[in-house]
Design an enzyme around this catalytic site. Sequence first.
Site: not given
Length: 264
Positions: A117, A208, A210
């Site tokens: 990001c 994202h 994660e």
Amino acid sequence: MKVVVADSADEATRRSSRRYALLLAAQDSEYVLKAYGGYFNVFVSAFGGGECKEEEAWDMFRAVDGELPAAEALAGYDGFVISGSPHDAYADELWILRLCLLVRDLVAARKRVLGICFGHQVICRALGGRVGKARTGGWDIGIREVTMAPTLPPCGFLHGLPPYAKITECHQDEVWEAPEGADVLAWSDKTGVEMFCVGDRVLGIQGHPEYTGDILLSLIDRLASSDSITMSFAEAVKRQLEATGPDREFWLKLCKSFLKTEEA
């Protein structure tokens, strides 16, 4: 801050271990601190381990607070991950400018650099690309399907990519123009550069990988309560999350492969 994923048995093992650095570009949210102990643990859980059987160590540097690894320490790392952030990658705050300089040093040293990001955007800026507010306007939050480029560079970590994959998004800035020499690897109907690489050592991902679902839900509530997004928008995203989810295992495997695959 440092976490060693596995204890070393002897000095030889320590010398052969892999070492990674998380450059954290955001403050830990109250929710993430309570649920995970901080974003460091989120990233290590997501990108640590994998198929590599060696000992693996992760360090964290709070880049947002001006903390970066010393120049003489860079050689000791196998890879670097730059996190997301509520800050603008095109801003001229001192810590962002210093982070851009570090990115250039890491690329010159042929270190692996993965940007997520904000990290994706700041790598782009550091290497001469263009970054700004999303041209389509407003936030992109939720699950978005990205299209992979039909022709990919010959990098081992890109082997076997599917034509499409869903990823968690939460951003209002984007890469306008990838750096010279970069390959655009994926795009979506909202964002023209969802993923790019520069050779086999630099990878930027707008989404994202994660994020878990609960982290995104907590963030949506925070954005709505601060009037950054409307309540109706927040509810629409929540309905989408009830109906679909990201291809998270694919993205985690891709990131781990990038960080840990040895290439010439």
